[in-house]
Design an enzyme around this catalytic site. Structure first.
Site, PDB file in Angstrom:
ATOM      1  N   ASP A 195      -9.931  -3.800  -5.927  1.00 24.57           N
ATOM      2  CA  ASP A 195      -9.330  -3.120  -4.771  1.00 24.57           C
ATOM      3  C   ASP A 195      -9.841  -1.690  -4.757  1.00 24.57           C
ATOM      4  O   ASP A 195      -9.546  -0.909  -5.658  1.00 24.57           O
ATOM      5  CB  ASP A 195      -7.797  -3.155  -4.899  1.00 24.57           C
ATOM      6  CG  ASP A 195      -7.080  -2.483  -3.722  1.00 24.57           C
ATOM      7  OD1 ASP A 195      -7.788  -1.888  -2.871  1.00 24.57           O
ATOM      8  OD2 ASP A 195      -5.843  -2.553  -3.666  1.00 24.57           O
ATOM      9  N   HIS A 225      -7.533  -5.252  -0.578  1.00 29.35           N
ATOM     10  CA  HIS A 225      -6.314  -4.440  -0.592  1.00 29.35           C
ATOM     11  C   HIS A 225      -5.149  -5.149   0.099  1.00 29.35           C
ATOM     12  O   HIS A 225      -4.055  -4.633   0.120  1.00 29.35           O
ATOM     13  CB  HIS A 225      -6.607  -3.099   0.098  1.00 29.35           C
ATOM     14  CG  HIS A 225      -5.504  -2.102  -0.046  1.00 29.35           C
ATOM     15  ND1 HIS A 225      -5.024  -1.691  -1.269  1.00 29.35           N
ATOM     16  CD2 HIS A 225      -4.778  -1.418   0.887  1.00 29.35           C
ATOM     17  CE1 HIS A 225      -4.066  -0.796  -1.086  1.00 29.35           C
ATOM     18  NE2 HIS A 225      -3.881  -0.623   0.213  1.00 29.35           N
ATOM     19  N   SER A 243       0.833  -1.205   0.000  1.00 31.50           N
ATOM     20  CA  SER A 243       0.000   0.000   0.000  1.00 31.50           C
ATOM     21  C   SER A 243       0.869   1.259   0.000  1.00 31.50           C
ATOM     22  O   SER A 243       1.715   1.417  -0.865  1.00 31.50           O
ATOM     23  CB  SER A 243      -0.926  -0.056   1.215  1.00 31.50           C
ATOM     24  OG  SER A 243      -1.892   0.937   1.152  1.00 31.50           O
TER      25      SER A 243
END
Lengths: 268, 407
Positions: free
Chosen positions: A218, A246, A96
Site C-alpha cells: 500500500d 489502499h 484510510s
C-alpha cells in the site's frame, strides 16, 4: 439554513441487528465504497452509513472551511451523528483517513465507541525525523496539483471558490451526482487536512480495542506505518492482508469481511 | 474471446491495459516510445512504475474506486513518468471490463503537454482571482468588525463620560452640600460650648436638629442614586397605562386635595426595568404636581411615538440608525427659565426653595441612562413643562408591530 444532521451528512441507518456499526469513508469517495462490505453485516448489526460534509450527497452548503481545515472538524461530524442517533458502544470502521478521524472521535467521547476497525490507517503521511510516513512534502504538493487539474473542467472550478457555494448552491448538487466527485475546493481542503495531518501523539490516548487491517503493497499506508500504529495503539490487533493497494474493502471484500468477523467474534 | 485490439498498437494514443492489482497486460507502441521503455519491459510491470507518486495516490483514492464502482472514468488528468524520470501529462479515459472472469482495466489517453501549460496558467489566474476575492471578503469582514468595535467604543465612551459627570457631581455633593451642614453643626456646637448670651440652648439644639435632618435627606438621596447606579436592571414588558394608574393612586395619597388630571394616548408596551420606570414617572409627576400653576389642579398628558436615531453619539461621521421610543410628559404648571434646562438634572441642583432636595430629576436622568436612553426638559416660565424621555426600542416593540400587522 442549517439542515438536520441526517440530511447534512446523508446518514443511512438500516440492518436487522442491535449492535451499531458505523462505516466511515476515506478521502476521495463517499459511503458507496462500503457497498461490498455492508451486506455481510446487515443481519446481525445496525449499520450506519454517512458522507462527510462536502462528500457524496452531503449538504455542501453546510461546509465551513474553518471547521474542516483539520480532521477535528470531520471527527465532529462523526460525534454529532452518533449523538443525533443517540448511540453508545459503536463499532467504528474507518477507511484510510477516517481511521484517524475515528481515533480523534474516540478520544473526545470514549463512551460512544466499543471498538475501532482501522482500514489502512496512517497517523502521519509525511516523513518526519525517524518516522517514515512514506511521503515527502513535495509529493503531497504534487498530489494537490493533480487533483486541481482534475477539477479544471468543472464549471464551478473557474468561479472563485468562495462564490461557488454561496451564490450558486445548485452547482454543488450537480457535482454530487457522480461517485467520487466532490466540490473541488472542498476536496482540495480535505486532501490538505488529510495528508498534512500528524496524529501520532493521539494514538497513545486510545484505550478501547482496535483492529488494524493493513494491506500489503500500500503506497499510501505502507506496512511499516501499520506496524507503527499497532505499536502505539494499546489493545490493537494487526492483520496484514493479502490484498494490495489502499482499498481492500473494494478490491478484496471477502478477505476484509472475514478478518472483520473473525475479530468481532473473538473480541466479544 | 479476446477482442482484436491489434490496430491499437499503431494508434497515436496512450493505450494501457492492466489487471486490478496494477499488472500491465497490454500496451501499445506509442506508449512505449513516449515512456522510453520496450514493450517487453512494460508487460508484466506494475502501473505504479509508470505513474508519478501523486498519480499513484490519485489512482488509489480516486481512479481505482471509480472504476470499481462505475466501471468507467472520463477526462482524468494524470501524470506518467518516463524511464528517464520525465513527467508526461496525460488526459485519460478508462474502462473496466470483466473478461473471462478477470477484471481488465483499459486506459486510453492523449499526451497534453501544451494543454497543461494553458491549464497551469488558468489555475494560476484562478488562484489570483480567488486570493483577490478572499482579500476582498477579508476586508469586508474587517470592516464589519470595525463597525462592531466602533459601536462598542461609542457606548464605552458614553459610559465613561457619564461616570465622569457623576463623579464630579458626587464630588460637589460631598465637598460642598455635606460640608455646609457639617460646618454649621460645628458652629452650633461651639456656640453651645461657649454659651453665648442671648442664645438659648433650645434654639441652638433645634438648629442642630434641622441641619441633621437636611444631612439625612441628602444622604438618603445619595443612597437612591447609588442604588440606581449599582442595581442591574431587569427587563420586563412595561405597560405604561397600568403603571400610570398605580402611580396616580400613590400621588393622590401624597397630595390630597389636588385634582390630578392625568391623560394618555396610545401607549406602546416596551421592554424596560419596571421598578425604575415607576420611579421615573413618580418623580416626573410629583414635579408636575408640586410646580402646578393653579391652586388645586394640574393637567398632565403622557404620549409616545417611535423615532429613529443615530446610535453613534460620540464618534463623528459614524451612522447607525436605530429605533427609540419617545415618551412625552407635558404639564400646564408654572414652568421655569429655559436656561436651567440642563442644570435641573444635576444632583442636588434646586431652582427654588419650594423644590425638594434636587434629587428627583437626577434620578430620572440616571434611570434614562441605565436604559441607554436620554432625558431632556423643555420649559418656559408660566407655560408649563414638557419632559422627553428617549428609550431604545427593544424587541417587544417589534413583536407588537407584527401583531398589529393586518393578517
Amino acid at each position: 439554513m442549517v439542515s438536520s444532521i441526517a440530511t447534512r451528512n446523508n446518514v443511512r441507518v438500516y440492518g436487522k441487528g442491535v449492535q451499531p456499526i458505523m462505516f466511515a469513508h476515506g478521502f476521495g469517495c463517499d459511503q458507496n465504497m462500503w457497498r461490498f462490505i455492508t451486506p455481510a453485516f446487515e443481519n446481525d448489526y445496525r449499520i450506519i452509513l454517512f458522507d462527510y460534509v462536502g462528500a457524496g450527497k452531503s449538504d455542501v452548503n453546510a461546509y465551513e472551511p474553518e471547521r474542516y481545515a483539520s480532521l477535528h472538524g470531520y471527527a465532529q461530524d462523526v460525534l454529532e451523528i452518533i449523538d443525533y442517533l443517540k448511540l453508545k458502544d459503536v463499532i467504528f470502521v474507518g477507511h484510510s483517513v477516517s481511521s484517524m478521524v475515528g481515533v480523534l472521535s474516540a478520544i473526545e467521547e470514549p463512551s460512544y465507541f466499543s471498538k475501532l476497525i482501522l482500514v489502512g490507517p496512517s497517523p502521519c503521511y509525511i516523513n518526519k525525523d525517524d518516522y517514515k510516513g512514506g511521503f515527502e512534502k513535495k509529493d503531497i504538493e504534487g498530489l494537490l496539483e493533480t487533483m486541481e487539474k482534475n477539477y479544471i473542467g468543472w464549471a464551478n472550478f473557474l468561479a472563485p471558490a468562495i462564490m461557488a457555494n454561496k451564490e450558486r448552491p445548485e452547482l454543488g448538487e450537480e457535482l454530487t451526482e457522480s461517485f467520487c466527485s466532490t466540490d473541488p475546493v472542498i476536496a482540495l481542503q480535505f486532501a490538505e487536512a488529510t495528508f498534512f495531518s500528524d496524529n501520532r501523539d493521539d494514538l497513545r490516548k486510545i484505550k478501547i480495542p482496535s483492529l488494524i487491517l493493513q494491506c500489503s503493497e500500500d503506497i499510501i499506508a505502507p506496512v511499516e506505518v501499520g506496524e507503527y500504529v499497532h505499536k502505539n495503539l494499546a489493545n490493537s490487533t494487526l492483520k496484514i492482508m493479502k490484498a494490495t493497494g489502499h482499498c481492500p474493502h473494494m478490491s478484496e471484500p471477502e478477505e476484509t469481511i472475514s478478518l472483520m468477523k473473525e475479530y468481532l467474534s473473538n473480541a466479544t | 474471446m479476446q477482442p482484436d485490439l491489434s490496430y491499437l498498437d499503431k494508434a497515436p494514443c496512450i493505450y494501457i491495459s492492466a489487471k486490478d492489482d496494477g499488472t500491465i497486460v497490454d500496451v501499445n507502441e506509442n506508449t512505449c516510445t513516449t515512456l522510453g521503455y520496450t514493450k517487453e519491459q512494460l508487460l508484466s510491470a506494475k502501473l505504479d512504475s509508470i505513474f508519478t507518486l501523486a498519480t499513484r495516490i490519485f489512482q488509489q483514492t480516486h481512479l481505482f474506486p471509480l472504476l470499481k464502482m462505475q466501471s468507467t472514468a472520463a477526462e482524468l488528468f494524470i501524470t506518467l513518468q518516463t524511464k528517464g524520470n520525465d513527467h508526461v501529462p496525460v488526459l485519460l479515459n478508462a474502462e473496466r471490463k470483466i473478461i473471462n472472469e478477470a477484471a481488465v482495466n483499459t486506459y486510453i489517453g492523449i499526451v497534453v503537454l501544451n494543454r497543461k501549460k494553458f491549464e497551469d496558467e488558468l489555475v494560476a489566474a484562478k488562484k489570483a482571482a480567488e486570493s483577490a476575492l478572499h482579500e476582498n471578503s477579508a476586508l469586508i469582514q474587517a470592516k464589519e468588525e470595525l463597525q462592531a468595535h466602533a459601536e462598542q467604543l461609542d457606548q464605552q465612551m458614553q459610559v465613561v463620560n457619564k461616570q465622569n459627570e457623576e463623579l464630579k457631581q458626587f464630588n460637589r455633593v460631598v465637598t460642598h452640600d455635606l460640608q455646609e451642614p457639617l460646618r454649621k453643626l460645628s458652629v452650633f456646637t461651639n456656640m453651645l460650648q461657649e454659651k453665648k448670651e442671648g442664645e438659648s440652648d433650645k434654639v441652638i439644639l433645634q438648629k442642630i436638629l434641622n441641619v441633621s435632618a437636611k444631612m439625612r435627606s441628602i444622604v438618603s438621596g445619595l443612597q437612591q442614586y447609588v442604588w440606581l447606579t449599582e442595581t442591574q436592571k431587569k427587563l420586563d414588558e412595561v405597560h405604561l397605562d397600568k403603571l400610570l394608574l398605580i402611580t396616580l393612586q400613590q400621588l393622590k395619597k401624597t397630595y390630597p386635595g389636588v385634582d390630578i388630571n392625568l391623560e394618555w394616548d396610545g401607549l406602546i408596551p416596551f421592554l424596560a426595568d419596571h421598578e425604575q420606570v415607576s420611579l421615573l414617572f413618580y418623580h416626573l409627576l410629583s414635579n408636575s404636581i408640586r410646580f402646578r400653576k393653579e391652586e388645586n389642579k394640574v393637567n398632565v398628558l403622557v404620549s409616545n411615538t417611535i423615532s429613529s436615531r443615530n446610535k453613534f453619539e460620540n464618534i463623528p461621521g459614524r451612522y447607525f440608525y436605530t429605533d427609540y421610543l419617545k415618551l412625552k410628559i407635558k404639564d400646564d404648571g408654572m414652568g421655569f427659565d429655559p436656561q436651567y434646562s440642563e442644570q435641573v438634572f444635576e444632583l442636588f441642583k434646586r431652582l427654588s426653595a419650594k423644590s425638594g432636595h434636587g434629587i428627583g430629576l437626577s434620578l430620572c436622568k440616571k434611570i434614562a441612562d441605565n436604559h441607554n436612553g436620554k432625558i431632556s426638559i423643555f420649559s418656559k416660565e408660566g407655560e408649563g413643562t414638557t419632559v422627553t424621555v428617549l428609550l431604545p426600542l427593544l424587541n417587544v416593540e417589534a413583536k407588537k408591530k407584527e401583531i398589529l400587522q393586518p393578517v
